[in-house]
Design a protein around this motif. Sequence first.
Motif, PDB file in Angstrom:
ATOM      1  N   SER A 135       0.816  -1.131   0.077  1.00 27.74           N
ATOM      2  CA  SER A 135       0.044  -0.079   0.003  1.00 27.74           C
ATOM      3  C   SER A 135       0.968   1.254  -0.060  1.00 27.74           C
ATOM      4  O   SER A 135       1.922   1.282   0.551  1.00 27.74           O
ATOM      5  CB  SER A 135      -1.041  -0.073   1.107  1.00 27.74           C
ATOM      6  OG  SER A 135      -0.162   0.212   2.492  1.00 27.74           O
ATOM      7  N   VAL A 136       0.251   2.242  -0.514  1.00 29.67           N
ATOM      8  CA  VAL A 136       1.001   3.688  -0.657  1.00 29.67           C
ATOM      9  C   VAL A 136       0.296   4.743  -0.109  1.00 29.67           C
ATOM     10  O   VAL A 136      -0.967   4.738  -0.534  1.00 29.67           O
ATOM     11  CB  VAL A 136       1.526   3.866  -2.398  1.00 29.67           C
ATOM     12  CG1 VAL A 136       2.243   5.129  -2.087  1.00 29.67           C
ATOM     13  CG2 VAL A 136       2.170   2.778  -2.827  1.00 29.67           C
ATOM     14  N   SER A 137       0.749   5.407   0.723  1.00 25.76           N
ATOM     15  CA  SER A 137       0.106   6.508   1.216  1.00 25.76           C
ATOM     16  C   SER A 137       1.125   7.755   1.238  1.00 25.76           C
ATOM     17  O   SER A 137       2.245   7.834   0.969  1.00 25.76           O
ATOM     18  CB  SER A 137      -0.306   6.357   2.684  1.00 25.76           C
ATOM     19  OG  SER A 137       0.907   6.132   3.500  1.00 25.76           O
ATOM     20  N   TYR A 138       0.399   9.057   1.456  1.00 24.96           N
ATOM     21  CA  TYR A 138       1.145  10.159   1.155  1.00 24.96           C
ATOM     22  C   TYR A 138       0.691  11.065   2.629  1.00 24.96           C
ATOM     23  O   TYR A 138      -0.401  11.153   3.018  1.00 24.96           O
ATOM     24  CB  TYR A 138       0.663  10.965   0.134  1.00 24.96           C
ATOM     25  CG  TYR A 138       0.973  10.142  -1.095  1.00 24.96           C
ATOM     26  CD1 TYR A 138       1.881  10.334  -2.114  1.00 24.96           C
ATOM     27  CD2 TYR A 138      -0.401   9.389  -1.771  1.00 24.96           C
ATOM     28  CE1 TYR A 138       1.914   9.485  -3.189  1.00 24.96           C
ATOM     29  CE2 TYR A 138      -0.005   8.410  -2.477  1.00 24.96           C
ATOM     30  CZ  TYR A 138       0.942   8.534  -3.552  1.00 24.96           C
ATOM     31  OH  TYR A 138       0.940   7.666  -4.637  1.00 24.96           O
ATOM     32  N   HIS A 139       2.025  11.875   2.985  1.00 25.89           N
ATOM     33  CA  HIS A 139       1.650  12.589   4.003  1.00 25.89           C
ATOM     34  C   HIS A 139       2.768  13.990   3.776  1.00 25.89           C
ATOM     35  O   HIS A 139       3.617  13.904   3.473  1.00 25.89           O
ATOM     36  CB  HIS A 139       1.897  11.904   5.232  1.00 25.89           C
ATOM     37  CG  HIS A 139       3.272  11.688   5.916  1.00 25.89           C
ATOM     38  ND1 HIS A 139       3.935  12.148   6.843  1.00 25.89           N
ATOM     39  CD2 HIS A 139       4.307  10.754   5.194  1.00 25.89           C
ATOM     40  CE1 HIS A 139       5.159  11.703   7.086  1.00 25.89           C
ATOM     41  NE2 HIS A 139       5.185  10.815   6.152  1.00 25.89           N
ATOM     42  N   GLN A 140       2.278  14.853   4.777  1.00 17.07           N
ATOM     43  CA  GLN A 140       3.381  16.055   4.892  1.00 17.07           C
ATOM     44  C   GLN A 140       4.103  15.900   5.972  1.00 17.07           C
ATOM     45  O   GLN A 140       3.550  15.868   7.303  1.00 17.07           O
ATOM     46  CB  GLN A 140       2.249  17.102   5.078  1.00 17.07           C
ATOM     47  CG  GLN A 140       1.311  17.637   3.953  1.00 17.07           C
ATOM     48  CD  GLN A 140       2.109  18.471   2.662  1.00 17.07           C
ATOM     49  OE1 GLN A 140       2.811  19.238   2.991  1.00 17.07           O
ATOM     50  NE2 GLN A 140       1.911  17.678   1.495  1.00 17.07           N
ATOM     51  N   ALA A 141       5.405  15.841   5.685  1.00 17.44           N
ATOM     52  CA  ALA A 141       6.473  15.742   6.777  1.00 17.44           C
ATOM     53  C   ALA A 141       6.522  16.888   7.510  1.00 17.44           C
ATOM     54  O   ALA A 141       6.554  18.205   7.042  1.00 17.44           O
ATOM     55  CB  ALA A 141       7.551  14.949   6.618  1.00 17.44           C
ATOM     56  N   SER A 142       6.936  16.941   8.907  1.00 22.65           N
ATOM     57  CA  SER A 142       7.374  18.067   9.408  1.00 22.65           C
ATOM     58  C   SER A 142       8.725  18.457   9.292  1.00 22.65           C
ATOM     59  O   SER A 142       9.073  19.694   9.336  1.00 22.65           O
ATOM     60  CB  SER A 142       7.255  18.007  11.240  1.00 22.65           C
ATOM     61  OG  SER A 142       8.073  16.953  11.368  1.00 22.65           O
ATOM     62  N   SER A 143       9.630  17.676   8.760  1.00 21.67           N
ATOM     63  CA  SER A 143      11.171  17.935   8.733  1.00 21.67           C
ATOM     64  C   SER A 143      11.509  16.985   7.570  1.00 21.67           C
ATOM     65  O   SER A 143      10.984  15.806   7.616  1.00 21.67           O
ATOM     66  CB  SER A 143      12.100  18.088   9.650  1.00 21.67           C
ATOM     67  OG  SER A 143      11.771  16.998  10.429  1.00 21.67           O
ATOM     68  N   ILE A 144      12.817  17.243   7.095  1.00 15.87           N
ATOM     69  CA  ILE A 144      13.211  16.272   5.996  1.00 15.87           C
ATOM     70  C   ILE A 144      14.847  15.899   6.251  1.00 15.87           C
ATOM     71  O   ILE A 144      15.200  14.942   6.058  1.00 15.87           O
ATOM     72  CB  ILE A 144      13.176  16.821   4.443  1.00 15.87           C
ATOM     73  CG1 ILE A 144      13.405  15.806   3.640  1.00 15.87           C
ATOM     74  CG2 ILE A 144      14.148  18.049   4.223  1.00 15.87           C
ATOM     75  CD1 ILE A 144      12.725  14.584   3.477  1.00 15.87           C
ATOM     76  N   LEU A 145      15.310  16.952   7.147  1.00 16.60           N
ATOM     77  CA  LEU A 145      16.717  16.289   7.614  1.00 16.60           C
ATOM     78  C   LEU A 145      16.686  16.108   8.988  1.00 16.60           C
ATOM     79  O   LEU A 145      16.154  16.839   9.712  1.00 16.60           O
ATOM     80  CB  LEU A 145      17.611  17.579   7.220  1.00 16.60           C
ATOM     81  CG  LEU A 145      18.027  17.798   5.823  1.00 16.60           C
ATOM     82  CD1 LEU A 145      18.703  19.058   5.654  1.00 16.60           C
ATOM     83  CD2 LEU A 145      18.605  16.703   4.924  1.00 16.60           C
ATOM     84  N   THR A 146      17.380  15.102   9.296  1.00 14.55           N
ATOM     85  CA  THR A 146      17.304  14.942  10.929  1.00 14.55           C
ATOM     86  C   THR A 146      18.876  14.746  11.270  1.00 14.55           C
ATOM     87  O   THR A 146      19.534  14.317  10.826  1.00 14.55           O
ATOM     88  CB  THR A 146      16.637  13.449  11.219  1.00 14.55           C
ATOM     89  OG1 THR A 146      15.271  13.387  10.718  1.00 14.55           O
ATOM     90  CG2 THR A 146      16.769  12.891  12.660  1.00 14.55           C
ATOM     91  N   ALA A 147      19.001  15.603  12.438  1.00 13.70           N
ATOM     92  CA  ALA A 147      20.280  15.445  13.043  1.00 13.70           C
ATOM     93  C   ALA A 147      20.877  14.138  13.376  1.00 13.70           C
ATOM     94  O   ALA A 147      19.965  13.559  14.140  1.00 13.70           O
ATOM     95  CB  ALA A 147      20.487  16.472  14.216  1.00 13.70           C
TER      96      ALA A 147
END
Length: 285
Positions: free
Chosen positions: A28-40
């Motif tokens: 299954s494929v779902s889509y969402h708005q992430a809060s950030s893309i780079l993680t320390a």
Amino acid sequence: MKSTQLELFELFVNREDRERREKFGQASVSYHQASSILTASKGAMADFDFTLNPYSGCTFACSYCYAAFFTRTDEEQNNWGRWVRVKENALQLLMKFRKRPLYNKSIYMSSATDPYQPIERELELTRSLLQEFIKYHHIRLVVQTRSPLVVRDIELFKQFPSIQVNMSVTTDTEEVRKVFEPVCSSIEMRLKAIKQVREAGINACISLSPLLPIRNAEQFAHKLLDTGVSKYYLNSFHMNNSKFVSGTREGAIKLVNDLGWDDYKLNKTVVTLKNHLPELRVGGC
């Protein structure tokens, strides 16, 4: 209006009426708005400034995958390999760093997914991030994958000031691969792909982690050397300490027992590989 592939992708991800694929094969494929893309980075990734995961989940369904244990729910863990979540605003999040470019930062892509998910062939999400890095940033990038799709982006890799592509190759036989990595490409296809990367002049490394049962260590070493790659890293696979989340435990145990894959066989295999692969490291690459 500009019509570069990057801007076309920006238009695509911002269209509210776009058609979305909800299934890819059995996943299954779902889509969402992430809060950030780079993680320390921290822990095992502490040598890098950031990790970057364009997707959550992974449809390669490797039964030993540690990332399954970082899921949010028991349902997600139990169904690991049968779902993927697209961070559809990943590009927009990365674009926010344009005002303060990520000069000389080291980034590991990816730590908890594969950036070359099967659906990446259609979405080109990872590709859009690579294009953004090239255009606005001067970074040191490590790409970790087990997908031959990585060769699609060779021309982009050539434009990075510092880059290394790591390919996971964990066994020498399809019988083992099909039990532990049922949805992944064949060993031959992966070796061919990383050979293409290396022949293009791009730094490359082969990850033998976790090292699954090997039938013929010496022949395996020669196949690895034939890729032109000289860097390798290995982490051992211990059956008794591993959990399985994709329903392959019974078959895996039987195969391991049939091959006599115990600590003695493992250690003997590692010694043989070290004899043929002088730059083999146990640990990170």
